[in-house]
Design an enzyme around this catalytic site. Structure first.
Site, PDB file in Angstrom:
ATOM      1  CD  GLU A   1     -23.070   7.417   4.701  1.00 35.64           C
ATOM      2  OE1 GLU A   1     -22.497   8.474   4.383  1.00 35.64           O
ATOM      3  OE2 GLU A   1     -23.706   6.713   3.899  1.00 35.64           O
TER       4      GLU A   1
ATOM      5  CE1 TYR B   1      -3.163  -2.903   0.071  1.00 35.00           C
ATOM      6  CE2 TYR B   1      -3.766  -2.335   2.305  1.00 35.00           C
ATOM      7  CZ  TYR B   1      -3.931  -3.122   1.184  1.00 35.00           C
ATOM      8  OH  TYR B   1      -4.877  -4.131   1.180  1.00 35.00           O
TER       9      TYR B   1
ATOM     10  CG  LEU C   1     -19.078   0.720   0.856  1.00 36.10           C
ATOM     11  CD1 LEU C   1     -18.860   2.205   1.212  1.00 36.10           C
ATOM     12  CD2 LEU C   1     -20.570   0.380   0.971  1.00 36.10           C
TER      13      LEU C   1
ATOM     14  CB  SER D   1      -5.187 -11.922   0.828  1.00 38.73           C
ATOM     15  OG  SER D   1      -6.103 -11.023   0.247  1.00 38.73           O
TER      16      SER D   1
ATOM     17  CD  GLN E   1      -7.564  -8.425   3.907  1.00 41.65           C
ATOM     18  OE1 GLN E   1      -7.325  -7.436   3.232  1.00 41.65           O
ATOM     19  NE2 GLN E   1      -7.081  -8.578   5.121  1.00 41.65           N
TER      20      GLN E   1
HETATM   21  P1  NDP Z   1     -14.801   0.037   0.078  1.00 44.05           P
HETATM   22  O1  NDP Z   1     -15.286  -0.819  -1.013  1.00 44.05           O
HETATM   23  O2  NDP Z   1     -15.716   0.244   1.239  1.00 44.05           O
HETATM   24  O3  NDP Z   1     -14.380   1.440  -0.549  1.00 44.05           O
HETATM   25  C1  NDP Z   1     -13.983   2.495   0.278  1.00 44.05           C
HETATM   26  C2  NDP Z   1     -14.023   3.799  -0.500  1.00 44.05           C
HETATM   27  O4  NDP Z   1     -15.372   4.102  -0.889  1.00 44.05           O
HETATM   28  C3  NDP Z   1     -13.580   4.978   0.338  1.00 44.05           C
HETATM   29  O5  NDP Z   1     -12.183   5.118   0.362  1.00 44.05           O
HETATM   30  C4  NDP Z   1     -14.305   6.123  -0.340  1.00 44.05           C
HETATM   31  O6  NDP Z   1     -13.632   6.452  -1.556  1.00 44.05           O
HETATM   32  C5  NDP Z   1     -15.638   5.483  -0.682  1.00 44.05           C
HETATM   33  N1  NDP Z   1     -16.605   5.578   0.433  1.00 44.05           N
HETATM   34  C6  NDP Z   1     -16.542   4.919   1.635  1.00 44.05           C
HETATM   35  N2  NDP Z   1     -17.615   5.228   2.389  1.00 44.05           N
HETATM   36  C7  NDP Z   1     -18.361   6.087   1.679  1.00 44.05           C
HETATM   37  C8  NDP Z   1     -19.574   6.752   1.935  1.00 44.05           C
HETATM   38  N3  NDP Z   1     -20.221   6.556   3.085  1.00 44.05           N
HETATM   39  N4  NDP Z   1     -20.073   7.570   0.980  1.00 44.05           N
HETATM   40  C9  NDP Z   1     -19.424   7.751  -0.190  1.00 44.05           C
HETATM   41  N5  NDP Z   1     -18.251   7.161  -0.490  1.00 44.05           N
HETATM   42  C10 NDP Z   1     -17.722   6.313   0.429  1.00 44.05           C
HETATM   43  O7  NDP Z   1     -13.468  -0.560   0.724  1.00 44.05           O
HETATM   44  P2  NDP Z   1     -11.955  -0.609   0.156  1.00 44.05           P
HETATM   45  O8  NDP Z   1     -11.934  -0.958  -1.269  1.00 44.05           O
HETATM   46  O9  NDP Z   1     -11.281   0.647   0.587  1.00 44.05           O
HETATM   47  O10 NDP Z   1     -11.402  -1.821   0.990  1.00 44.05           O
HETATM   48  C11 NDP Z   1     -11.359  -1.766   2.422  1.00 44.05           C
HETATM   49  C12 NDP Z   1     -10.052  -2.325   2.911  1.00 44.05           C
HETATM   50  O11 NDP Z   1      -9.928  -3.685   2.531  1.00 44.05           O
HETATM   51  C13 NDP Z   1      -8.776  -1.663   2.364  1.00 44.05           C
HETATM   52  O12 NDP Z   1      -8.447  -0.477   3.019  1.00 44.05           O
HETATM   53  C14 NDP Z   1      -7.766  -2.750   2.623  1.00 44.05           C
HETATM   54  O13 NDP Z   1      -7.363  -2.717   3.968  1.00 44.05           O
HETATM   55  C15 NDP Z   1      -8.545  -4.005   2.334  1.00 44.05           C
HETATM   56  N6  NDP Z   1      -8.320  -4.481   0.946  1.00 44.05           N
HETATM   57  C16 NDP Z   1      -7.669  -5.675   0.783  1.00 44.05           C
HETATM   58  C17 NDP Z   1      -7.411  -6.164  -0.456  1.00 44.05           C
HETATM   59  C18 NDP Z   1      -6.711  -7.470  -0.599  1.00 44.05           C
HETATM   60  O14 NDP Z   1      -6.326  -7.842  -1.716  1.00 44.05           O
HETATM   61  N7  NDP Z   1      -6.492  -8.196   0.476  1.00 44.05           N
HETATM   62  C19 NDP Z   1      -7.803  -5.439  -1.682  1.00 44.05           C
HETATM   63  C20 NDP Z   1      -8.514  -4.208  -1.408  1.00 44.05           C
HETATM   64  C21 NDP Z   1      -8.771  -3.769  -0.144  1.00 44.05           C
HETATM   65  P3  NDP Z   1     -13.516   7.959  -2.136  1.00 44.05           P
HETATM   66  O15 NDP Z   1     -12.171   8.442  -1.762  1.00 44.05           O
HETATM   67  O16 NDP Z   1     -13.691   7.779  -3.595  1.00 44.05           O
HETATM   68  O17 NDP Z   1     -14.595   8.811  -1.519  1.00 44.05           O
END
Ligand code: NDP
Length: 324
Positions: free
Chosen positions: A299, A54, A213, A155, A181
């Site tokens: 939220e 990351y 999401l 993962s 994961q």
């Molecule tokens: P989400 O699918 O929940 O996406 C999060 C993003 O969605 C935020 O950064 C934001 O982006 C937007 N968002 C979140 N809440 C809201 C809201 N209430 N209203 C509007 N927009 C919102 O999760 P991630 O994809 O970030 O994944 C979560 C975690 O999972 C990561 O941080 C990581 O730790 C892990 N992960 C692990 C992976 C793996 O291969 N093991 C791969 C991917 C993630 P914006 O900036 O556009 O507003």
């Protein structure tokens, strides 16, 4: 906050946790990271997810600085890292993958960047076809024995690869993986619900699920274009925007409209509905949230208070809307 056992291990993780992919460094500096971690922790979140890759290690560095400033008792929270991709743009052959060398080096580097003495959870971020699974299991076992890692996992490994890891561990008396994961959300269900189905009981596997999401699509934010300050507009994440412009991406936006109508009817936000749906699933140990702003995190943490509304009839309607 609700706490759930990580599979059949004795570790209890908060049902909602917080990750730093994309956000830390690209969108979130140390000051905001500290606020996000504190907001989550104050509401009972006890698991913070990270990975060597990351922001090329910068995400771990920021989390480490924020954790230091917050000064929490080390026994009150869990932190993770993941190994595979390396922590630089063009890693040398020794700086990536799941060889004993890189699994060990990446752990040491994560400990230094996160400023902790041990990782609570340490994941193999992807399978490595060029490293024997036995070598990786042995490397993880050694780190566990040295007290540098408490629980190790995988993962996005296939059920077959996870099964092989367990068989090797059993035959050689090594520490088996405790958790996976995987991606899991209303648009991505197959692996968690079908492929992994035999593994929960056979191996007591826990799951720390990612992208609840679908990178923000399930918040509804992309239904009226792509906001300038969103993930899909960040350099390096064009592939996410391209996905939204496929036939499947367009289908998802239509489904999101239907899901939004259900959320309105239930008196919750669409993000809360999508996260609450994940929380309802018994296969899920913890839902890793992502947030680039404090308001998003607040939220999303509110999803826990909404799960009682997701009675079976409502869940069936939600799933029909997402799949249609
Ligand atoms: P989400 O699918 O929940 O996406 C999060 C993003 O969605 C935020 O950064 C934001 O982006 C937007 N968002 C979140 N809440 C809201 C809201 N209430 N209203 C509007 N927009 C919102 O999760 P991630 O994809 O970030 O994944 C979560 C975690 O999972 C990561 O941080 C990581 O730790 C892990 N992960 C692990 C992976 C793996 O291969 N093991 C791969 C991917 C993630 P914006 O900036 O556009 O507003």
């Amino acid at each position: 906050m609700e706490y759930r056992r990580l599979g059949q291990s004795g570790l209890k993780l908060s049902a909602l946790s917080l990750g730093s992919w994309v956000t830390f460094r690209n969108q979130v500096d140390v000051r905001l990271a500290e606020q996000l971690l504190k907001t989550a922790y104050d509401q009972g979140v006890n698991f913070f997810d990270n990975a060597e890759t990351y922001a090329n290690g910068e995400s771990e560095f920021i989390m480490g600085q924020a954790l230091k400033r917050l000064g929490w008792a080390r026994d009150s929270f869990c932190v993770s890292s993941k190994v595979f991709f390396g922590s630089r743009d063009q890693p040398l052959p020794t700086q990536r993958g799941l060889s004993r060398k890189h699994v060990t080096e990446a752990c040491h580097q994560a400990l230094a960047r996160l400023q902790v003495d041990y990782l609570d959870l340490y994941f193999c971020h992807r399978p490595d076809p060029e490293a024997p699974i036995e070598e990786t299991v042995r490397a993880m076992h050694t780190l566990v024995q040295q007290g540098k890692v408490l629980y190790w996992g995988t993962s996005e490994w296939s059920a077959e690869e996870i099964t092989t890891a367990h068989k090797v561990a059993q035959a050689q008396h090594l520490t088996p993986p405790s958790m996976e994961q995987p991606q899991y959300n209303l648009f991505h269900r197959e692996r968690v619900e079908k492929e992994y189905a035999p593994l929960y009981r056979a191996y007591g596997m826990g799951t720390t699920i990612w992208s609840p999401l679908a990178s923000g699509v399930l918040s509804g934010k992309y239904n009226r274009g792509i906001p300038g300050d969103s993930r899909l507009n960040l350099p390096g994440y064009e592939w996410l925007r391209d996905k939204l412009e496929t036939a499947e991406g367009r289908r998802r936006l239509v489904a999101v409209e239907k899901l939004a109508a259900i959320a309105r009817e239930l008196g919750m936000s669409l993000s809360q509905l999508a996260i609450a749906w994940c929380l309802k699933k018994p296969q899920v140990s913890t839902v890793i949230l992502g947030a680039s702003r404090l308001e998003q995190l607040q939220e999303n943490l509110g999803a826990l208070a909404q799960i009682a509304k997701l009675v079976p009839e409502v869940v069936a309607r939600i799933e029909a809307a997402a799949g249609a």
